[in-house]
Design a protein around this motif. Structure first.
Motif, PDB file in Angstrom:
ATOM      1  N   PHE A 174       0.833  -1.203   0.000  1.00 33.65           N
ATOM      2  CA  PHE A 174       0.000   0.000   0.000  1.00 33.65           C
ATOM      3  C   PHE A 174       0.869   1.256   0.000  1.00 33.65           C
ATOM      4  CE2 PHE A 174      -2.469   3.076   2.712  1.00 33.65           C
ATOM      5  CZ  PHE A 174      -3.397   3.429   1.731  1.00 33.65           C
ATOM      6  N   ALA A 175       1.885   1.288   0.865  1.00 33.62           N
ATOM      7  CA  ALA A 175       2.740   2.469   0.986  1.00 33.62           C
ATOM      8  C   ALA A 175       3.579   2.691  -0.275  1.00 33.62           C
ATOM      9  CB  ALA A 175       3.651   2.328   2.203  1.00 33.62           C
ATOM     10  N   GLN A 176       4.003   1.639  -0.899  1.00 29.59           N
ATOM     11  CA  GLN A 176       4.831   1.766  -2.100  1.00 29.59           C
ATOM     12  C   GLN A 176       4.101   2.471  -3.237  1.00 29.59           C
ATOM     13  OE1 GLN A 176       5.887  -2.333  -2.813  1.00 29.59           O
ATOM     14  NE2 GLN A 176       7.816  -2.184  -1.654  1.00 29.59           N
ATOM     15  N   ARG A 177       2.785   2.490  -3.195  1.00 28.47           N
ATOM     16  CA  ARG A 177       1.999   3.064  -4.276  1.00 28.47           C
ATOM     17  C   ARG A 177       1.442   4.445  -3.954  1.00 28.47           C
ATOM     18  NH1 ARG A 177       2.756  -1.910  -4.579  1.00 28.47           N
ATOM     19  NH2 ARG A 177       2.620  -3.103  -6.502  1.00 28.47           N
ATOM     20  N   ALA A 178       1.854   5.013  -2.832  1.00 27.65           N
ATOM     21  CA  ALA A 178       1.418   6.366  -2.469  1.00 27.65           C
ATOM     22  C   ALA A 178       2.072   7.394  -3.384  1.00 27.65           C
ATOM     23  CB  ALA A 178       1.770   6.651  -1.019  1.00 27.65           C
ATOM     24  N   ARG A 179       1.288   8.388  -3.814  1.00 28.10           N
ATOM     25  CA  ARG A 179       1.803   9.428  -4.711  1.00 28.10           C
ATOM     26  C   ARG A 179       1.222  10.781  -4.327  1.00 28.10           C
ATOM     27  NH1 ARG A 179      -0.253   7.827 -10.286  1.00 28.10           N
ATOM     28  NH2 ARG A 179      -2.004   7.083  -9.042  1.00 28.10           N
ATOM     29  N   GLY A 180       2.001  11.820  -4.579  1.00 28.00           N
ATOM     30  CA  GLY A 180       1.531  13.169  -4.304  1.00 28.00           C
ATOM     31  C   GLY A 180       1.565  13.483  -2.816  1.00 28.00           C
ATOM     32  N   ASP A 181       0.561  14.192  -2.340  1.00 29.82           N
ATOM     33  CA  ASP A 181       0.449  14.488  -0.918  1.00 29.82           C
ATOM     34  C   ASP A 181      -0.075  13.264  -0.183  1.00 29.82           C
ATOM     35  OD1 ASP A 181       1.289  16.999  -1.522  1.00 29.82           O
ATOM     36  OD2 ASP A 181      -0.519  18.041  -0.857  1.00 29.82           O
ATOM     37  N   VAL A 182       0.563  12.965   0.945  1.00 28.35           N
ATOM     38  CA  VAL A 182       0.197  11.823   1.768  1.00 28.35           C
ATOM     39  C   VAL A 182      -0.282  12.338   3.115  1.00 28.35           C
ATOM     40  CG1 VAL A 182       1.136   9.822   3.006  1.00 28.35           C
ATOM     41  CG2 VAL A 182       1.732  10.205   0.614  1.00 28.35           C
ATOM     42  N   ALA A 219       8.151  10.055  -5.327  1.00 27.02           N
ATOM     43  CA  ALA A 219       6.739  10.142  -5.704  1.00 27.02           C
ATOM     44  C   ALA A 219       5.911  10.959  -4.719  1.00 27.02           C
ATOM     45  CB  ALA A 219       6.146   8.737  -5.834  1.00 27.02           C
ATOM     46  N   ILE A 220       6.511  11.322  -3.571  1.00 27.85           N
ATOM     47  CA  ILE A 220       5.769  12.010  -2.506  1.00 27.85           C
ATOM     48  C   ILE A 220       6.095  13.501  -2.524  1.00 27.85           C
ATOM     49  CG2 ILE A 220       5.307  12.111  -0.033  1.00 27.85           C
ATOM     50  CD1 ILE A 220       4.453   9.495  -1.395  1.00 27.85           C
ATOM     51  N   SER A 221       5.057  14.340  -2.501  1.00 32.50           N
ATOM     52  CA  SER A 221       5.241  15.785  -2.453  1.00 32.50           C
ATOM     53  C   SER A 221       5.381  16.269  -1.018  1.00 32.50           C
ATOM     54  CB  SER A 221       4.063  16.496  -3.131  1.00 32.50           C
ATOM     55  OG  SER A 221       3.899  16.055  -4.465  1.00 32.50           O
ATOM     56  N   THR A 222       4.377  15.999  -0.202  1.00 28.48           N
ATOM     57  CA  THR A 222       4.350  16.454   1.188  1.00 28.48           C
ATOM     58  C   THR A 222       3.645  15.412   2.039  1.00 28.48           C
ATOM     59  OG1 THR A 222       4.196  18.767   0.467  1.00 28.48           O
ATOM     60  CG2 THR A 222       3.620  18.305   2.750  1.00 28.48           C
ATOM     61  N   ILE A 223       4.116  15.244   3.263  1.00 32.22           N
ATOM     62  CA  ILE A 223       3.444  14.370   4.225  1.00 32.22           C
ATOM     63  C   ILE A 223       2.730  15.260   5.242  1.00 32.22           C
ATOM     64  CG2 ILE A 223       3.737  12.621   6.019  1.00 32.22           C
ATOM     65  CD1 ILE A 223       6.089  11.528   4.484  1.00 32.22           C
ATOM     66  N   HIS A 224       1.409  15.203   5.218  1.00 36.08           N
ATOM     67  CA  HIS A 224       0.590  15.992   6.131  1.00 36.08           C
ATOM     68  C   HIS A 224       0.255  15.134   7.352  1.00 36.08           C
ATOM     69  CE1 HIS A 224      -0.293  19.146   3.074  1.00 36.08           C
ATOM     70  NE2 HIS A 224      -0.107  18.127   2.236  1.00 36.08           N
ATOM     71  N   VAL A 225       0.668  15.587   8.509  1.00 39.19           N
ATOM     72  CA  VAL A 225       0.412  14.851   9.745  1.00 39.19           C
ATOM     73  C   VAL A 225      -0.687  15.556  10.521  1.00 39.19           C
ATOM     74  CG1 VAL A 225       1.385  14.023  11.925  1.00 39.19           C
ATOM     75  CG2 VAL A 225       2.785  14.020   9.837  1.00 39.19           C
ATOM     76  N   TRP A 226      -1.757  14.827  10.793  1.00 38.97           N
ATOM     77  CA  TRP A 226      -2.873  15.357  11.585  1.00 38.97           C
ATOM     78  C   TRP A 226      -2.834  14.703  12.963  1.00 38.97           C
ATOM     79  CZ3 TRP A 226      -6.563  13.825   7.084  1.00 38.97           C
ATOM     80  CH2 TRP A 226      -6.436  14.764   6.048  1.00 38.97           C
ATOM     81  N   VAL A 227      -2.687  15.511  13.988  1.00 37.49           N
ATOM     82  CA  VAL A 227      -2.651  14.997  15.363  1.00 37.49           C
ATOM     83  C   VAL A 227      -4.015  15.251  15.992  1.00 37.49           C
ATOM     84  CG1 VAL A 227      -1.433  15.000  17.559  1.00 37.49           C
ATOM     85  CG2 VAL A 227      -0.204  15.577  15.452  1.00 37.49           C
ATOM     86  N   ILE A 228      -4.715  14.187  16.322  1.00 38.04           N
ATOM     87  CA  ILE A 228      -6.079  14.276  16.827  1.00 38.04           C
ATOM     88  C   ILE A 228      -6.084  14.066  18.341  1.00 38.04           C
ATOM     89  CG2 ILE A 228      -8.429  13.418  16.546  1.00 38.04           C
ATOM     90  CD1 ILE A 228      -7.082  14.610  14.013  1.00 38.04           C
ATOM     91  N   HIS A 229      -6.862  14.875  19.032  1.00 38.59           N
ATOM     92  CA  HIS A 229      -6.997  14.750  20.484  1.00 38.59           C
ATOM     93  C   HIS A 229      -8.444  14.460  20.847  1.00 38.59           C
ATOM     94  CE1 HIS A 229      -3.423  17.341  19.794  1.00 38.59           C
ATOM     95  NE2 HIS A 229      -2.909  16.590  20.745  1.00 38.59           N
TER      96      HIS A 229
END
Length: 312
Positions: A174-182, A219-229
């Motif tokens: 699954f991870a190997q096929r990630a593209r663009g913003d993750v 293949a990755i542009s940016t990794i967006h991390v969302w921290v949920i509380h």
């Protein structure tokens, strides 16, 4: 009619009592497998084939995958083997036949945010988690293990093996096929079974051990991390952007050449949490500021009722 109230008034009163009441149905939790060490899920083959064909009909998969052949590849990976002796590579023919490219800017990983992540991904319509892919959809929530004796699987008990290769291998493909913003959704108020705080980013998680190392940097542009509380957690949070284990994650991604953007509790995800917990103080404080259409409606009906009563 005398002094009797007309039937229409009772209808209006009933409307007043009902208007504005909403009951949020709880969402089903999404699991990666049973919590107890039972045997292979009964009717595993039938469930496998039904989910496989159903997924392809839902997403109009083309070219179509032969689900019977896919079952043969999956069953052949573990059947007639000791449960703890199956290698990760044994599942590769299955994943190679069942894995498709994920749309650009749609890949979402999660850790400690199971239910919220899948509610927000909307079964792959908004974002695509592993469980929203064909392999993940077919096997999610099921259990299986092999046996050297016929019929090739154990339907009584599956031992707790240290090596359980299917989901890590699925995560790698699954991870190997990630593209663009993750996108990555982490739990900033995570706790263990005893209630003790845990890191939002755990180096022992599948996300850290398998998915991050499998990402294609080119293949990755940016990794967006969302921290949920959690809605009932009080700030300041020990696990938030730039603090605690999130600082460690930022260092790891920077070292690997990835660009990371971190956000605490994005509004769209807060709204999703409030859908399932509308009476949380944090949610009611937000909704109380919104225009109250029900109040206007009730006031109008009240004027109508008073007018009718005065003309009786």
């Amino acid at each position: 009619m005398g002094n009797r109230l007309p039937l229409s008034l009772f209808v209006l009163f009933g409307t007043l009592c009902v208007t504005g009441r909403t009951n949020a149905a709880p969402r089903a939790s999404v699991r990666s497998g049973p919590t107890e060490s039972t045997g292979t899920t009964p009717h595993l083959q039938e469930i496998f084939l039904g989910r496989c064909w159903g997924f392809q009909q839902l997403w109009q998969v083309s070219p179509e995958v032969n689900c019977t052949n896919l079952w043969d590849k999956f069953f052949g990976a573990f059947s007639y083997h000791e449960p703890c002796d199956v290698m990760a590579s044994s599942y590769d023919p299955f994943f190679q036949a069942a894995t498709f490219e994920t749309p650009v800017n749609k890949t979402m990983f999660w850790s400690g945010t199971n239910v919220l992540a899948h509610a927000y991904s909307d079964e792959g319509h908004r974002y695509r988690t592993l469980e929203d892919t064909l392999p993940g959809h077919i096997l999610n929530g099921l259990q299986w293990c092999g046996s050297p004796r016929a019929p090739g699987y154990n339907d009584t008990v599956c031992p707790q093996c240290e090596n359980r290769p299917f989901w890590p291998e699925a995560s790698k493909f699954f991870a190997q096929r990630a593209r663009g913003d993750v996108f990555v959704m982490l739990n900033g108020t995570r706790r263990d079974a005893s209630g003790n705080p845990e890191d939002a980013f755990r180096t022992t998680s599948i996300f850290a051990r398998v998915e991050l190392p499998s990402l294609n940097k080119n293949a990755i542009s940016t990794i967006h991390v969302w921290v949920i509380h959690d809605l009932d957690a009080d700030p300041p949070y020990s696990e938030s952007c730039g603090k605690g284990s999130l600082s460690q994650l930022d260092q790891i991604l920077s070292y690997d050449g990835f660009r990371m953007i971190c956000r605490d509790d994005p509004p769209s995800l807060r709204h999703q949490q409030c859908v399932d917990a509308p009476y949380s103080p944090l949610c009611t404080s937000v909704t109380s500021k919104a225009p109250k259409k029900n109040t206007i409606y009730i006031s109008f009906l009240s004027v109508v009722i008073v007018s009718i009563v005065l003309n009786l």
